[in-house]
Design a protein around this motif. Sequence first.
Motif, PDB file in Angstrom:
ATOM      1  N   GLY A 461      -7.646  31.120 -13.825  1.00 52.26           N
ATOM      2  CA  GLY A 461      -6.723  30.827 -14.908  1.00 52.26           C
ATOM      3  C   GLY A 461      -7.137  31.380 -16.436  1.00 52.26           C
ATOM      4  N   HIS A 462      -8.358  31.953 -16.702  1.00 52.41           N
ATOM      5  CA  HIS A 462      -8.701  33.089 -17.686  1.00 52.41           C
ATOM      6  C   HIS A 462      -8.214  34.417 -17.642  1.00 52.41           C
ATOM      7  CE1 HIS A 462     -11.368  34.926 -19.882  1.00 52.41           C
ATOM      8  NE2 HIS A 462     -11.674  34.038 -20.557  1.00 52.41           N
ATOM      9  N   PRO A 463      -7.668  34.152 -19.205  1.00 59.36           N
ATOM     10  CA  PRO A 463      -7.065  35.761 -18.938  1.00 59.36           C
ATOM     11  C   PRO A 463      -7.356  36.414 -19.009  1.00 59.36           C
ATOM     12  CG  PRO A 463      -6.944  34.731 -20.932  1.00 59.36           C
ATOM     13  CD  PRO A 463      -7.311  33.069 -20.187  1.00 59.36           C
ATOM     14  N   GLY A 464      -7.291  37.776 -18.142  1.00 56.29           N
ATOM     15  CA  GLY A 464      -8.205  39.582 -18.287  1.00 56.29           C
ATOM     16  C   GLY A 464      -8.862  39.380 -17.515  1.00 56.29           C
ATOM     17  N   ASN A 465      -9.516  38.312 -16.564  1.00 57.98           N
ATOM     18  CA  ASN A 465     -10.356  38.233 -15.153  1.00 57.98           C
ATOM     19  C   ASN A 465      -9.334  38.468 -14.629  1.00 57.98           C
ATOM     20  OD1 ASN A 465     -12.352  37.730 -16.975  1.00 57.98           O
ATOM     21  ND2 ASN A 465     -12.423  35.529 -16.231  1.00 57.98           N
ATOM     22  N   VAL A 466     -10.262  38.972 -13.147  1.00 58.65           N
ATOM     23  CA  VAL A 466      -9.401  39.681 -11.860  1.00 58.65           C
ATOM     24  C   VAL A 466      -9.323  38.293 -11.670  1.00 58.65           C
ATOM     25  CG1 VAL A 466     -10.742  41.683 -11.960  1.00 58.65           C
ATOM     26  CG2 VAL A 466     -11.817  39.629 -11.066  1.00 58.65           C
ATOM     27  N   ALA A 467      -8.018  38.262 -10.576  1.00 55.46           N
ATOM     28  CA  ALA A 467      -7.808  37.303  -9.655  1.00 55.46           C
ATOM     29  C   ALA A 467      -9.134  37.219  -8.887  1.00 55.46           C
ATOM     30  CB  ALA A 467      -6.735  38.043  -8.816  1.00 55.46           C
ATOM     31  N   ALA A 468      -9.554  37.905  -8.136  1.00 53.66           N
ATOM     32  CA  ALA A 468     -10.685  37.696  -6.875  1.00 53.66           C
ATOM     33  C   ALA A 468     -11.752  38.938  -7.043  1.00 53.66           C
ATOM     34  CB  ALA A 468     -10.018  37.504  -5.607  1.00 53.66           C
ATOM     35  N   PHE A 469     -12.461  38.525  -6.965  1.00 52.61           N
ATOM     36  CA  PHE A 469     -13.611  39.641  -6.549  1.00 52.61           C
ATOM     37  C   PHE A 469     -14.836  39.566  -5.434  1.00 52.61           C
ATOM     38  CE2 PHE A 469     -17.026  42.894  -7.221  1.00 52.61           C
ATOM     39  CZ  PHE A 469     -16.593  43.640  -7.532  1.00 52.61           C
ATOM     40  N   ASP A 470     -14.863  40.727  -4.472  1.00 50.25           N
ATOM     41  CA  ASP A 470     -16.412  40.010  -3.683  1.00 50.25           C
ATOM     42  C   ASP A 470     -16.997  41.377  -3.742  1.00 50.25           C
ATOM     43  OD1 ASP A 470     -15.471  37.658  -1.945  1.00 50.25           O
ATOM     44  OD2 ASP A 470     -13.164  39.035  -1.934  1.00 50.25           O
ATOM     45  N   GLN A 471     -18.270  40.499  -2.772  1.00 50.96           N
ATOM     46  CA  GLN A 471     -19.569  41.956  -2.955  1.00 50.96           C
ATOM     47  C   GLN A 471     -20.080  41.746  -1.968  1.00 50.96           C
ATOM     48  OE1 GLN A 471     -21.035  42.724  -7.131  1.00 50.96           O
ATOM     49  NE2 GLN A 471     -20.572  40.959  -7.808  1.00 50.96           N
ATOM     50  N   GLN A 472     -20.863  42.114  -1.763  1.00 47.96           N
ATOM     51  CA  GLN A 472     -22.323  41.972  -0.216  1.00 47.96           C
ATOM     52  C   GLN A 472     -23.103  42.930  -0.207  1.00 47.96           C
ATOM     53  OE1 GLN A 472     -19.798  41.188   3.362  1.00 47.96           O
ATOM     54  NE2 GLN A 472     -18.703  43.130   3.434  1.00 47.96           N
ATOM     55  N   GLY A 473     -24.644  42.733   0.643  1.00 47.93           N
ATOM     56  CA  GLY A 473     -24.975  43.310   0.691  1.00 47.93           C
ATOM     57  C   GLY A 473     -26.130  43.041   1.135  1.00 47.93           C
ATOM     58  N   ARG A 474     -27.577  44.284   1.239  1.00 52.51           N
ATOM     59  CA  ARG A 474     -28.725  43.971   1.840  1.00 52.51           C
ATOM     60  C   ARG A 474     -29.411  44.248   1.313  1.00 52.51           C
ATOM     61  NH1 ARG A 474     -30.773  40.721   5.410  1.00 52.51           N
ATOM     62  NH2 ARG A 474     -29.431  39.708   6.094  1.00 52.51           N
ATOM     63  N   LEU A 475     -31.096  44.181   0.771  1.00 53.94           N
ATOM     64  CA  LEU A 475     -31.960  44.584   0.038  1.00 53.94           C
ATOM     65  C   LEU A 475     -32.899  44.906   0.914  1.00 53.94           C
ATOM     66  CD1 LEU A 475     -30.696  42.724  -3.227  1.00 53.94           C
ATOM     67  CD2 LEU A 475     -30.543  45.620  -2.841  1.00 53.94           C
ATOM     68  N   GLN A 476     -33.901  45.546   0.719  1.00 50.37           N
ATOM     69  CA  GLN A 476     -35.402  45.387   1.535  1.00 50.37           C
ATOM     70  C   GLN A 476     -36.576  45.696   0.103  1.00 50.37           C
ATOM     71  OE1 GLN A 476     -35.431  45.206   4.236  1.00 50.37           O
ATOM     72  NE2 GLN A 476     -33.566  45.441   5.061  1.00 50.37           N
ATOM     73  N   TYR A 477     -37.827  45.501   0.612  1.00 49.84           N
ATOM     74  CA  TYR A 477     -38.776  45.098  -0.214  1.00 49.84           C
ATOM     75  C   TYR A 477     -40.615  45.161   0.173  1.00 49.84           C
ATOM     76  CZ  TYR A 477     -35.470  43.587  -3.951  1.00 49.84           C
ATOM     77  OH  TYR A 477     -34.080  43.721  -4.819  1.00 49.84           O
ATOM     78  N   ASP A 478     -40.625  46.104   0.052  1.00 48.09           N
ATOM     79  CA  ASP A 478     -42.253  45.852   0.557  1.00 48.09           C
ATOM     80  C   ASP A 478     -43.302  45.621  -0.526  1.00 48.09           C
ATOM     81  OD1 ASP A 478     -41.846  46.467   3.540  1.00 48.09           O
ATOM     82  OD2 ASP A 478     -40.544  48.172   2.529  1.00 48.09           O
ATOM     83  N   MET A 479     -43.963  44.882  -0.451  1.00 51.42           N
ATOM     84  CA  MET A 479     -45.566  44.131  -1.446  1.00 51.42           C
ATOM     85  C   MET A 479     -46.190  44.637  -0.321  1.00 51.42           C
ATOM     86  SD  MET A 479     -43.060  41.348  -3.439  1.00 51.42           S
ATOM     87  CE  MET A 479     -42.743  41.059  -1.557  1.00 51.42           C
ATOM     88  N   LEU A 480     -47.246  45.156  -1.482  1.00 54.83           N
ATOM     89  CA  LEU A 480     -48.692  45.076  -1.600  1.00 54.83           C
ATOM     90  C   LEU A 480     -49.725  44.790  -2.473  1.00 54.83           C
ATOM     91  CD1 LEU A 480     -51.196  46.405   1.035  1.00 54.83           C
ATOM     92  CD2 LEU A 480     -51.028  47.942  -0.351  1.00 54.83           C
ATOM     93  N   THR A 481     -50.275  43.666  -2.298  1.00 52.81           N
ATOM     94  CA  THR A 481     -51.209  42.558  -3.067  1.00 52.81           C
ATOM     95  C   THR A 481     -52.334  42.528  -2.729  1.00 52.81           C
ATOM     96  OG1 THR A 481     -50.103  40.264  -2.008  1.00 52.81           O
ATOM     97  CG2 THR A 481     -49.045  41.281  -3.850  1.00 52.81           C
ATOM     98  N   GLY A 482     -53.212  41.527  -3.497  1.00 52.19           N
ATOM     99  CA  GLY A 482     -54.717  41.109  -2.907  1.00 52.19           C
ATOM    100  C   GLY A 482     -55.984  41.275  -4.352  1.00 52.19           C
ATOM    101  N   ARG A 483     -56.724  40.939  -4.332  1.00 54.03           N
ATOM    102  CA  ARG A 483     -57.896  40.908  -5.162  1.00 54.03           C
ATOM    103  C   ARG A 483     -59.585  41.317  -4.722  1.00 54.03           C
ATOM    104  NH1 ARG A 483     -57.155  34.570  -4.941  1.00 54.03           N
ATOM    105  NH2 ARG A 483     -57.949  34.115  -2.735  1.00 54.03           N
ATOM    106  N   ALA A 484     -60.254  41.665  -5.221  1.00 51.50           N
ATOM    107  CA  ALA A 484     -61.381  42.223  -5.244  1.00 51.50           C
ATOM    108  C   ALA A 484     -62.549  41.610  -6.342  1.00 51.50           C
ATOM    109  CB  ALA A 484     -61.462  43.454  -5.376  1.00 51.50           C
ATOM    110  N   ALA A 485     -63.404  41.803  -5.754  1.00 50.32           N
ATOM    111  CA  ALA A 485     -63.949  40.667  -6.779  1.00 50.32           C
ATOM    112  C   ALA A 485     -65.634  40.497  -6.394  1.00 50.32           C
ATOM    113  CB  ALA A 485     -64.101  38.476  -6.662  1.00 50.32           C
ATOM    114  N   LEU A 486     -65.956  40.161  -7.540  1.00 46.92           N
ATOM    115  CA  LEU A 486     -68.182  40.146  -7.448  1.00 46.92           C
ATOM    116  C   LEU A 486     -68.281  39.039  -8.079  1.00 46.92           C
ATOM    117  CD1 LEU A 486     -68.935  43.863  -8.034  1.00 46.92           C
ATOM    118  CD2 LEU A 486     -68.946  42.902  -6.248  1.00 46.92           C
TER     119      LEU A 486
END
Length: 739
Positions: A461-486
């Motif tokens: 019911g908010h004036p000025g907003n669209v009646a409805a809206f849809d969005q979808q998608g797929r995301l991919q992430y590759d991460m390399l982590t680690g540590r080195a210690a002495l």
Amino acid sequence: MLNNKYFCHKRVTYPLCVCAGCVLCGAVAATPVDTAQPPTEQEDDSVVWVTARKIKEDSLRVPLSLSVFDKQMIEDRRIDDIARLIRDVPNIGMSALGDGRSTHLSMRGVGTLAQPLGHDDTSVVTYIDGVPQPLFGSDLRFLDVERIEVLRGPQGTVFGRNAQAGAINIITRQPSDDAQHTLRAEGALDRHSQNLGQLTFSGPLRDDMLKGSFSAAYADQGGDVRNQVGGWMGREQNGAMRTTLLATPDDITQLVLALSYGRDRLMPSNFVLQEGTPNFPSVALDPKGWAHRETGALSLTANRTLRTLQVTSVTAFNRYDFDNLTNNSEALTYGTWFNQPSAAFLPALDWSTYDEKQRSFYQELRMSSLDKARVGWVAGMNYLHDDYRLMNDYTTTSLLAPSNVSSVINGRRNNHYQTDSYALFGELTTALTDSEKLKGTLGLRYTHDSKGYQAHFQNNGHPGNVAAFDQQGRLQYDMLTGRAALHYQLTRDAMLYTSVARGAKSGGFPNFTNNAPSGMRDEPYQASSSWSYEVGSKNRVAGGRGEWNLALFYNQVRNEHLFAKERNLMAFTPQSIDTASYGAELEGGWQVAEHWRLGGGVGYTHAELRNVPSNVADKTGARDGYRVPAVPRFTTSLTMAYYDSADVLGIPAANVFALAQHQFIAQREANVNNNFTLPAYRQINLRAGLEFPSLDVYLFAQNVTNERPQYTGISYMPGVNVVTVGHGRVIGAGMKVHM
């Protein structure tokens, strides 16, 4: 009775206190075998055994900064939840709204800025017996806990969810060899304080092959924020249970099946006008609002010890449900904001509901070296499937309500997110010299996250907003982590180390879709990465009579996640900002006299914003060099404990104990534009009582000076600042029965 010169854990005495800590030591404590490790021979009492790197080892040999709390420390300091834990740990920041789900942590200035953008933020991850917990279920009541390890710095090498800032590793208590039953009860002296009941049964079920335990607890914390409409806000009712079966079908195999459940019924005060206003803290809420949360978990840990290695499998299911009703037009705040009498917002003109459901499956398979192996190593793989749904609805009845001030805080949202995460990891520690004094550690982890989302918006019911809206998608992430210690072993009781660690957390699609009301797509937020550098020293001195650990650190974070309020608008937008932080922490303990033990820690963190984009600066007011919000520069804790025979009181069959704590959290910036601060606060806690062979009785006082810590803040406009507050003073009595 205590006849020896020095003492350590309750009911255990030594000619000399050689442990690295206990309830009396103020820092760390000797610990039993981890759930993934079968029992071994009697250990040296001077050694603090931890599993901070997924193998059992002496904490003095672990090249990273960590704080360890054993079951006796947890009990005697009444550390029953996350908030009480972190006040005892240097360099941790916290934001909280009081609704259970919205408690978020940072370590050493690293962590989500304000609120997380997604439900799977992995800045600081809580693990229970190696299983990562849902973000919104991490602020939990501790139940049947054997040990807690707080690990500072990136833990994305051997832990399962790339904890970029640090991790809280909770190890639960395993069933006992002999029948043991305990009952704990606490009662407060006024209706605003708390009452607690807890019982535990543990012991053998079938010969030596099967043991079991069951624990349950219920706590009722009374509200102590006055509601001017009537009554009190801030009440918390928490129930929890845990049951564990431990099977040992042969000498080299151990199976642990655990089932847990938690239920919270809360009446949060949410935001109140900041201190300095009359009758702080107080609100005017009609309706009052409420929050309900349920968590559940089922896990199976299987461990088999072979001739040269151990094989461990962890399988777990986690469940999280949350729903609430929030009054978004608290009358005192909005009356001040809009220069209207508070009655103009009573009853509420604007309220919302929030309904979340999350289901996750976790599987880890790893191999590791045996205890005390000359070369320590661990390698494995894990998989996580996570399904999260969010439904929220904003309702408004007047143009004065905040939903009509902002087109964003409007409408109905129905969003669905799915994540599949795969990881391979390994870490090796080996001697680099013949003397084995110099050792090196190298670890690496590869993680692939695949995330799908479907988001639906419906105008209400908010004036000025669209009646409805849809969005979808797929995301991919590759991460390399680690540590080195002495790490170099100067002596048996002194070690120096230096380390560098790569941290990361994936990006994603925001939980709350900001652009949907205007019919525009929301952009995913970026993945974050970091480099952390650390040097430190760990030491036991005077034959174990004292210990101290020192660490210095420097962190660089790229694309830290920010959910920022736009200046002078009721709109919150996802952003990315670089940060940098440096500082130090010092922890230790000392047997200052025959029956006295002193312990504590101090932390310093300087954390600031870096490379703030001009568009982010224009929207949020953030600037290069501004302090990172919710990060205190100083945190300190000091504990003095006393333990002796009660002969002096004429009770020869008992021991007397007393403990006093002082905890301090320095002031913090409330937001990224640094336009107001959350004040410093301190807590003084006391506990004293008598210990009989089968009964403990005690008095306690939590937050003696009745300070009201402020955890989170928002500035609606200059002079209108709101904050969330913690509970005030709690004074009461308790008992624990051993059967």
